[in-house]
Motif scaffolding. Structure first.
Motif, PDB file in Angstrom:
ATOM      1  N   LYS A 213       0.830  -1.210   0.000  1.00 17.69           N
ATOM      2  CA  LYS A 213       0.000   0.000   0.000  1.00 17.69           C
ATOM      3  C   LYS A 213       0.862   1.256   0.000  1.00 17.69           C
ATOM      4  O   LYS A 213       0.534   2.250  -0.673  1.00 17.69           O
ATOM      5  N   GLY A 214       1.963   1.216   0.739  1.00 14.43           N
ATOM      6  CA  GLY A 214       2.853   2.368   0.760  1.00 14.43           C
ATOM      7  C   GLY A 214       3.465   2.639  -0.605  1.00 14.43           C
ATOM      8  O   GLY A 214       3.605   3.796  -1.019  1.00 14.43           O
TER       9      GLY A 214
ATOM     10  N   LYS B  86      -4.423   4.710  -6.662  1.00 16.33           N
ATOM     11  CA  LYS B  86      -5.530   4.830  -5.715  1.00 16.33           C
ATOM     12  C   LYS B  86      -6.399   3.579  -5.748  1.00 16.33           C
ATOM     13  O   LYS B  86      -6.536   2.931  -6.773  1.00 16.33           O
ATOM     14  N   ARG B  87      -6.987   3.292  -4.615  1.00 14.60           N
ATOM     15  CA  ARG B  87      -7.846   2.107  -4.474  1.00 14.60           C
ATOM     16  C   ARG B  87      -9.321   2.503  -4.465  1.00 14.60           C
ATOM     17  O   ARG B  87      -9.685   3.557  -3.972  1.00 14.60           O
TER      18      ARG B  87
ATOM     19  N   VAL C 239      -8.402  -0.467   3.847  1.00 17.86           N
ATOM     20  CA  VAL C 239      -8.347  -1.814   4.420  1.00 17.86           C
ATOM     21  C   VAL C 239      -6.899  -2.275   4.382  1.00 17.86           C
ATOM     22  O   VAL C 239      -6.187  -2.052   3.403  1.00 17.86           O
ATOM     23  N   ASN C 240      -6.450  -2.957   5.453  1.00 20.50           N
ATOM     24  CA  ASN C 240      -5.099  -3.487   5.488  1.00 20.50           C
ATOM     25  C   ASN C 240      -5.120  -4.991   5.758  1.00 20.50           C
ATOM     26  O   ASN C 240      -6.189  -5.604   5.838  1.00 20.50           O
TER      27      ASN C 240
ATOM     28  N   LEU D 278       1.553  -1.392 -10.849  1.00 18.04           N
ATOM     29  CA  LEU D 278       2.768  -1.202 -10.072  1.00 18.04           C
ATOM     30  C   LEU D 278       3.992  -1.650 -10.884  1.00 18.04           C
ATOM     31  O   LEU D 278       5.035  -0.976 -10.883  1.00 18.04           O
ATOM     32  N   PHE D 279       3.857  -2.772 -11.586  1.00 20.36           N
ATOM     33  CA  PHE D 279       4.968  -3.285 -12.396  1.00 20.36           C
ATOM     34  C   PHE D 279       5.250  -2.338 -13.569  1.00 20.36           C
ATOM     35  O   PHE D 279       6.411  -2.046 -13.888  1.00 20.36           O
ATOM     36  N   ILE D 280       4.205  -1.850 -14.201  1.00 17.68           N
ATOM     37  CA  ILE D 280       4.397  -0.919 -15.322  1.00 17.68           C
ATOM     38  C   ILE D 280       5.142   0.332 -14.850  1.00 17.68           C
ATOM     39  O   ILE D 280       6.102   0.780 -15.488  1.00 17.68           O
TER      40      ILE D 280
END
Length: 256
Positions: free
Chosen positions: A180-181, A189-190, A196-197, A234-236
């Motif tokens: 999440k960080g 953004k979610r 939620v964690n 995230l990978f992109i």
């Protein structure tokens, strides 16, 4: 990026690779032409070795034998495979009943870049290993230490799939702080009603089990979906940042 890569060849590290780029040798075929001239000297055995290795790399790429490149590339450079093996990537994230030795997997989420699938304990979780292909390359965040060992314990088998753990790629860029960080650091953004964690995910599972709370299950599954699908973005972003560290910064991948 793979065809700009020379650091998988014998005797060439990233420093030597950078020197080749500085000389304008940017592609395998350009390097091959240089080496063809050098091997005319019968004493230049290293150039012959490089030429043979380069031809072998071309053959293995044409065969789509990605195992060879996973073996040959330095561990910190495996991110370069992303565009080439994109159709083989399987983004993966699990939820568990807790973090103890007696805890178990509750949800497995997978995403192949097109289709997302949920495997839920008590429903269809046993389908996961059956539907997994040996050609799938896992993409996780901290999955090498967490997700995969939990899955191996759950199913009593070793998963031999190749694996790209984004945590290490992101750390090499100075981006830390958990999944999440890292998302926040990169502007992802979610779409959840509230933040939620992992601890919430455990609580939601037991709330569903103990009280048949379908709303809790729905939120848990939505949380897992966000975990999984966001791995691709995230990978992109990580790949594009790594590309900007090279001279090929113009070859970034459009974000979805």
């Amino acid at each position: 990026m793979l065809e700009h890569t020379f650091c998988h060849l014998p005797g060439i590290d990233v420093i030597e690779e950078g020197k080749l780029w500085d000389q304008g040798i940017l592609y395998w075929e350009q390097f091959r032409e240089v080496l063809k001239e050098k091997v005319k000297s019968p004493t230049d055995m290293h150039s012959r070795l490089l030429l043979d290795s380069l031809d072998f790399s071309r053959k293995e790429m044409d065969r789509k034998n990605w195992d060879y490149f996973f073996f040959a590339l330095p561990s910190q450079q495996k991110w370069r495979l992303f565009p080439t093996i994109r159709e083989n990537l399987l983004y993966l994230d699990i939820e568990t009943s807790g973090l103890g030795s007696s805890d178990f997997v509750t949800v497995v989420g997978t995403y192949d870049g097109k289709n997302f699938k949920t495997y839920l304990r008590g429903r269809n979780m046993d389908d996961f290993p059956e539907e997994l292909s040996s050609s799938h390359v896992f993409v996780t965040y901290n999955g090498a230490a967490f997700d995969v060992p939990f899955l191996e314990k759950e199913f009593g088998k070793k998963f031999k799939n190749r694996h790209l753990d984004l945590m290490y790629i992101l750390r090499s860029l100075g981006i830390k702080g958990g999944l999440k960080g890292c998302e926040k650091a990169l502007g992802i953004k979610r779409d959840l009603p509230y933040e939620v964690n992992g601890a919430d995910a455990v609580r939601l599972w037991w709330q569903y089990v103990q009280y048949d709370d379908q709303d809790a299950l729905d939120l848990l599954l939505k949380y897992n979906r966000e975990d999984v699908v966001n791995l691709e973005l995230l990978f992109i972003k990580a790949y594009n940042l790594k590309m900007k560290e090279t001279r090929f910064f113009g070859e970034v991948i459009p974000e979805i």
